[in-house]
Design a protein around this motif. Structure first.
Motif, short mmCIF file in Angstrom:
data_model
loop_
_atom_site.label_atom_id
_atom_site.label_comp_id
_atom_site.label_asym_id
_atom_site.label_seq_id
_atom_site.Cartn_x
_atom_site.Cartn_y
_atom_site.Cartn_z
N GLY A 125 4.96 -5.94 -6.39
CA GLY A 125 4.61 -7.27 -5.90
C GLY A 125 4.25 -7.34 -4.43
N LYS A 126 4.39 -6.26 -3.71
CA LYS A 126 4.12 -6.33 -2.27
C LYS A 126 2.70 -5.85 -1.95
N PRO A 127 2.05 -6.53 -1.02
CA PRO A 127 0.74 -6.03 -0.58
C PRO A 127 0.88 -4.58 -0.10
N GLY A 128 -0.09 -3.77 -0.44
CA GLY A 128 -0.06 -2.37 -0.01
C GLY A 128 0.76 -1.46 -0.88
N ASN A 129 1.35 -2.00 -1.94
CA ASN A 129 2.29 -1.17 -2.73
C ASN A 129 1.63 -0.08 -3.54
N TYR A 130 0.29 -0.06 -3.63
CA TYR A 130 -0.34 0.99 -4.43
C TYR A 130 0.02 2.37 -3.88
N GLU A 131 0.32 2.40 -2.59
CA GLU A 131 0.71 3.68 -1.99
C GLU A 131 2.04 4.16 -2.55
N THR A 132 2.98 3.22 -2.71
CA THR A 132 4.26 3.57 -3.32
C THR A 132 4.04 4.07 -4.75
N THR A 133 3.15 3.38 -5.44
CA THR A 133 2.88 3.76 -6.84
C THR A 133 2.33 5.18 -6.91
N LEU A 134 1.34 5.48 -6.09
CA LEU A 134 0.75 6.82 -6.12
C LEU A 134 1.75 7.88 -5.65
N GLU A 135 2.52 7.50 -4.65
CA GLU A 135 3.54 8.43 -4.16
C GLU A 135 4.55 8.75 -5.26
N THR A 136 4.91 7.71 -6.01
CA THR A 136 5.87 7.88 -7.11
C THR A 136 5.30 8.84 -8.15
N LEU A 137 4.05 8.62 -8.51
CA LEU A 137 3.44 9.48 -9.53
C LEU A 137 3.34 10.91 -9.04
N GLN A 160 -0.44 -3.93 -12.93
CA GLN A 160 -1.15 -4.92 -12.09
C GLN A 160 -0.32 -5.28 -10.87
N PHE A 161 0.98 -5.44 -11.09
CA PHE A 161 1.85 -5.85 -9.98
C PHE A 161 2.11 -4.73 -8.98
N SER A 162 1.65 -3.52 -9.34
CA SER A 162 1.90 -2.36 -8.47
C SER A 162 0.62 -1.75 -7.93
N ALA A 163 -0.49 -2.52 -8.00
CA ALA A 163 -1.79 -1.96 -7.62
C ALA A 163 -2.42 -2.72 -6.47
N TYR A 164 -1.60 -3.07 -5.51
CA TYR A 164 -2.06 -3.95 -4.43
C TYR A 164 -2.38 -3.18 -3.16
N GLY A 165 -3.47 -3.63 -2.51
CA GLY A 165 -3.81 -3.10 -1.19
C GLY A 165 -3.55 -4.16 -0.15
#
Lengths: 132, 561, 430
Positions: free
Chosen positions: B234-246, B267-272
């Protein structure tokens, strides 16, 4: 001269009431709930004898209960354990939300030598009251 | 029964729009039925029954949603009939409405997304009341004290034994991880900021928790992979966390023929962006990663405009939602195990953030090349209620519909996402994958999601001719047909006919019984006895879900090899 | 024989560590339960046979007759009220709600005379809650507002709150502060670090003042609020803000007093405000052991937790109109079924007048004033002692009540099921 105490009545739970609430036809329940606690100064001002009774009165009704003298209760407040005696003076209005006003009832309290009715009598009278 | 003349999509068995007969006997698909009711499905679309792999349909937070939202209960009210109990609710329907509405959509299986072990009895009481669909529940593990301690101590054997025990205690189907570590930090009002942010008091990081649970999951050979709701959701910019997690788990191999990790409501984890002002979609980056890494799957978490109720084990997120939106807020922290929150809200077409979020869900699905890596969901009721699934299908199948919708939205949906430029339109085969075959494979449900021999006799028939109707132009027809199945067949019994309920059988509840070496199980028991003596507020003997709560179980076995 | 880990069927604490001594099928001793629980577990006088009122007198009859009569009464009524449910298990509630649907009645629980206003408050603001174990393990500040656990939830403080020891609270009471807000100095208040005496009916103002102070707007708060010194409120606010984990435990002082659900709304809002500064949760101290459970079952079955009018086939929820006390006070119910509760004792007398003229069915193990007004009396087994089933603790945790001894009585579940079956047969006959 009869002294009238204008007070706020609060009804609520007590250990004695709770321990007997599944035995409401018992003398223990009667003893635990057909009573009211007054502030020491109020009790004294009303001139109630030891183990005496009081008449508690509101627009909704009246009830005679035994009186207790209790520290911790502020003057102008009386406490009655929840149950049929307390509810004799709680009004039916629910304030638009379904819940009667069990705490904060404006009452008048006087000493009395009338006796406290037993639970069966309390409800026998209700049936006749219903004819009004 | 014999379903005749329908145009069948059964991607798992390579059937892509063939006219063929489907025979069902004793609740299973068979080669040929001796005799039996004939269903005339000529000119109609036939697919396996729909499978909702992620929805919040049963348990404490769902019921909290109902209790705190009488205004929702007043919507969607339908009186009882001879056959049906009364129905209420739109985003938080009552149990009966949930079953009936799924069936009307042609769905025959639905899984509850997140169950805390301590409150699993509540989940099962509600699942028992949901009619028709087969169901299961995923069990939360990512903030559990025993898990955190096993991970901290690097004790994989004990962790696997605890997971097995937790699944049995909760009669759960799989391992759910939500904002790992953050839920525990929320116990004192904190959160974790990233996968390497240590959890206060436990000396472990989310990275370690996720890796530990994934390895335990694979050691147990569970039918489903770990199912993850990422940190910083839900946070702006969180796509980085998502990719880091993967990237943090790329090296872990699945022990079964399936994905090694499923990331939910992506969707909720794909924010820039760095905040709400420069908020933008990073769906292309996420999709691109998935296109290059076949071992991961995800589900959409698509937004539906209008009323929604967010409910998730990501309690700090919910608190944030409530403060941002000045909405009513319920929170529930569960001793030693998890936290959760419930916040009602409304998604608006002219709200720039919501408009972009709407686009992101669709982008993810359309940019991920392999439909087998994607499940269509709305994270009901977080993104929107499941009754809107036909809307999502129509959007996936029709670029013109997407263009029409974009015109009604805040312009940032077009500017901050790549959706306008996406030409791809899913076909029925893709839809059959993302709503049936895919989720079945991802969850590891062998007899679901297809119509081959031995499959459960769960079939949906829609009054739309795939050979005649162009879903791109006639998307309205797609939506209408999918909203009211012509027939829904559950275990070989017709439950919906002409969009109306005609039968209300009871479905079954899947759960996983995993075996582990006795010495590991004993170590877990010793830890638990200690925790119950010191920290839990109940006795260990009263903890586990008893048989009485799962009256029609369907047990899948697994275990340490 | 000692039955271990028995769940107490009395209050919302739902203590599950009770030891019950059984000899020859009878309960002879109880350990660990408080006075309230052990009193119930050891047992009271029972209604021993079904009864039907004939010419003003209750006469013994068979269960068959009693069930028949009950079904007849409900079938003929236009707006029956199915009330109670707080001292029985969820399995009974499920059937009761189904029965209410089938007879087109109103189903309501004792919540509407207890924490109903808390539920309405939650409908307004939501509730920042937690399980009791969170309080045990983390809370360093306990606030009892209008609650007197010393007399209503005696083991609460030692198992879950003020005196409990946990992971982050190894010093128990020594590591905590306790604030009590009440209109009189109760036993609970005597054990507080800070006791704030307020005038009856002023909770709302006092809560508002606290919220202002907490939010840093204390300068607009006057020197006294409803008789409470501002300095007292400032001290309380400071204690709250200094806590690592605080909890506000709400009692009937808020729900039964002037303002009712608005008081709770304000308390919930205070806790939400406090979460902007530190960790705080709030909880309603539910009175009976399964009033919360009825609310859960009712919500997942009908969409609403109490006071549900099913007379038009679709659930309609409007406490103030559809609660038991509303229906009876306005003489809108023409029949009543009471399961596991005692409205004759616990409703205002004028409201109970609404029960006098209508047929009343009572399903209960124990005789009580409702029995005095009942036309059909059906004695049943005591849940949690003689019958098993599900109950929900005050924090929403569901547990399974045990059956410790046999009894000659049907369970509440069986009794409601029998009536439901007969109602259905009567409908089929038509």
């Amino acid at each position: 001269m009869v002294i009238i105490l204008k007070a706020i009545m609060i009804s609520g739970r007590t250990l004695g009431q709770g321990a007997t609430c599944e035995a409401k036809m018992s003398p223990e329940f009667f003893k635990a709930t057909s009573t009211c606690a007054l502030a020491e100064s109020d009790y004294d001002a009303l001139g109630i004898p030891k183990d005496g009774n009081v008449l508690v009165r509101t627009r909704s009704g009246e009830v005679v209960v035994s009186a207790k003298r209790e520290g911790g209760i502020p003057p102008g407040l009386i406490f009655m354990p929840m149950g049929p005696w307390a509810n004799a003076v709680v009004g039916p209005k629910t304030g638009g939300c379904g819940t009667p006003l069990y705490k904060g009832v404006e009452v008048e309290v006087t000493g009395t030598d009338r006796r406290v009715k037993g639970v069966r009598e309390l409800f026998a009278d209700l049936e006749t009251e219903g004819q009004r | 029964m014999i379903i005749e003349g329908g145009i069948v999509y059964d991607p798992r068995n390579g059937i892509l729009g063939e006219e063929m007969e489907i025979s069902i006997e004793d609740g299973r698909v068979v080669e040929e039925s001796r005799d039996g009711d004939k269903i005339d499905a000529r000119g109609m679309l036939v697919m396996p029954g729909g499978l909702d792999a992620h929805a919040h349909i049963a348990g404490a937070k769902v019921n909290t949603g109902r209790i705190m939202r009488p205004e929702d209960g007043r919507r969607g009210t339908e009186a009882r009939t001879k056959l049906l109990r009364p129905q209420t609710g739109y985003t938080v329907p009552n149990c009966y409405a949930i079953g009936y509405r799924y069936a009307r959509l042609g769905y025959t299986t639905a899984f509850e997304a997140a169950t805390p072990i301590l409150e699993a009895r509540n989940t099962h009481e509600e699942l028992e009341e949901i009619p028709i669909v087969d169901k299961g529940a995923l069990t939360l593990f990512g903030n559990n004290w025993e898990v955190l301690e096993c991970v901290r101590d690097g004790d994989l054997g004990k962790l696997a034994a605890f997971v097995a025990w937790g699944l049995r205690a909760s009669r759960g189907y799989g391992v759910k991880v939500v904002n790992p570590g953050g839920g525990e930090a929320w116990g004192f009002g904190g959160n974790v900021k990233g996968i390497d942010d240590p959890v206060p008091n436990f000396d472990v990081t989310p990275r370690q928790i996720i890796r530990g649970l994934m390895r335990a999951n694979e050691a147990l050979g569970l039918p489903h992979s770990v199912h993850l709701h990422t940190n910083n959701l839900g946070k702006p910019g969180n796509y980085e966390t998502t990719l880091e997690t993967l990237r943090a788990v790329e090296d872990i191999a699945a022990s079964r023929d399936r994905q090694v990790l499923h990331v939910t409501h992506m969707q909720f984890s794909a924010y820039g962006g760095t905040g709400w002002r420069d908020f933008e979609s990073k769906a292309p980056e996420i999709a691109d990663y998935f296109n290059r890494h076949q071992q991961f799957t995800m589900d959409m978490g698509q937004l539906i405009f209008g009323s929604a109720t967010t409910m998730t084990a990501d309690a700090p997120l919910e608190y944030g939602n409530a403060r941002l939106l000045k909405a009513k807020w319920s929170n529930h922290d569960i001793e030693l195990e998890e936290s959760s929150g419930v916040v009602p809200l409304v998604y608006g077409r002219k709200m720039p953030i919501n408009a972009i979020q709407w686009a992101i869900g669709l982008e993810l699905a359309l940019l991920t090349e392999d439909p087998w890596q994607m499940i269509m969901t709305t994270d009901h009721p977080n993104g929107g209620p499941f009754v809107n699934y036909p809307e999502v299908v129509a959007l996936l199948m029709s670029r013109p519909k997407r263009e029409e919708e974009l015109k009604t939205l805040h312009e940032l949906a077009s500017k901050r996402s790549s959706l306008p430029s996406i030409e791809r339109e899913m076909g029925w085969n893709d839809i059959a994958i993302v709503t049936r075959a895919g989720p079945a494979k991802i969850l590891g449900l062998e007899e679901k999601g297809h119509l081959g021999m031995g499959a459960d006799g769960d079939v949906s028939i829609y009054d739309i001719d795939p050979e005649k109707v162009d879903p791109s132009k006639d998307h309205e027809k797609v939506k209408a047909a999918l909203s009211r199945a012509k027939y829904t067949i559950k275990g070989g019994e017709v439950v919906v006919r002409n969009g109306e309920l005609v039968a209300v059988p009871q479905g079954r509840t899947y759960w996983v019984e995993a075996s582990v070496p006795e010495d590991e199980a004993a170590k877990v028991r010793a830890d638990l006895v200690d925790k119950f003596a010191k920290y839990y507020s109940i006795q260990i003997s009263n903890y586990m879900v008893q048989d009485a709560y799962v009256t029609s179980p369907r047990i899948v076995r697994a275990g340490v090899i | 024989m000692i039955a271990e880990d028995v769940l107490c069927p009395f209050c919302g604490c739902l203590c599950d560590d009770i030891k019950v001594e059984v000899e020859e099928g009878k309960i002879v001793g109880v350990k660990r339960a408080c006075r309230l629980g052990s009193s119930k577990i050891l047992g009271h006088e029972r209604t021993t046979a079904p009864m039907i009122r004939v010419d003003g007198e209750l006469l013994e009859t068979t269960y068959e007759e009693a069930y028949d009569q009950a079904a007849q009464i409900l079938k003929e009524a236009k707006r029956p009220l199915l009330y109670g449910w707080c001292s029985t298990v969820c399995e009974t509630a499920k059937l009761g709600i189904l029965l209410a649907e089938e007879v087109g009645g109103v189903v309501d629980s004792t919540a509407t005379v207890c924490h109903g206003p808390s539920i309405i408050g939650i409908e307004e603001k939501g509730m920042a809650g937690a399980t009791l174990g969170q309080i045990k393990n983390r809370a360093d500040l306990i606030v009892f507002w209008g609650a007197n656990p010393a007399e209503a939830h005696p083991r609460h403080t030692v198992r879950y709150s003020s005196n409990a020891r946990g992971m982050f609270t190894p010093d128990g009471r020594g590591g905590r502060k306790v604030i009590v807000v009440d209109v009189r100095e109760t036993r609970t208040a005597k054990n507080a670090d800070k006791f704030i005496l307020i005038k009856p009916g002023t909770d709302y103002e006092v809560l508002s003042a606290l919220r202002m102070i907490v939010q840093g707007k204390g300068e607009i708060v006057p020197e006294t609020v409803a008789g409470v010194a501002k300095s007292d409120l400032e001290e309380a606010a400071a204690m709250m803000l200094a806590a690592k984990f605080g909890v506000v435990l709400i009692g009937l002082g808020l729900t039964h007093s002037r303002g009712r659900y608005k008081n709770v709304d304000n308390a919930l809002s205070l806790v939400a405000d406090l979460n902007g500064f530190t960790k705080f949760v709030v909880m309603a101290m539910r009175g009976h052991y399964n009033v919360a459970g009825f609310g859960q079952v009712c919500a997942w079955s009908t969409g609403f937790p109490m006071a549900v009018d099913l007379s038009r086939g679709a659930p309609y929820f409007n406490p103030g109109e559809t609660a038991a006390c509303d229906l009876l006070a306005k003489r809108e119910a023409d029949a009543m079924m009471v399961v596991a509760a005692d409205p004759a004792s616990n409703f205002p007398r004028a409201t109970v007048g609404g029960m006098v003229e209508i047929p009343v069915i009572q399903i209960d193990p124990f005789p009580n004033p409702t029995t005095l007004l009942a036309d059909v009396v059906i004695p049943t087994a005591v849940c949690g002692i003689e019958a098993e089933g599900t109950a929900y603790r005050m924090d929403g945790l569901s547990l399974r009540m045990k059956k410790v001894v046999d009894s000659p009585y049907p369970t509440d579940e069986e009794a409601v099921r029998e009536i439901l079956d007969r109602v259905r047969r009567l409908s089929d006959d038509n």
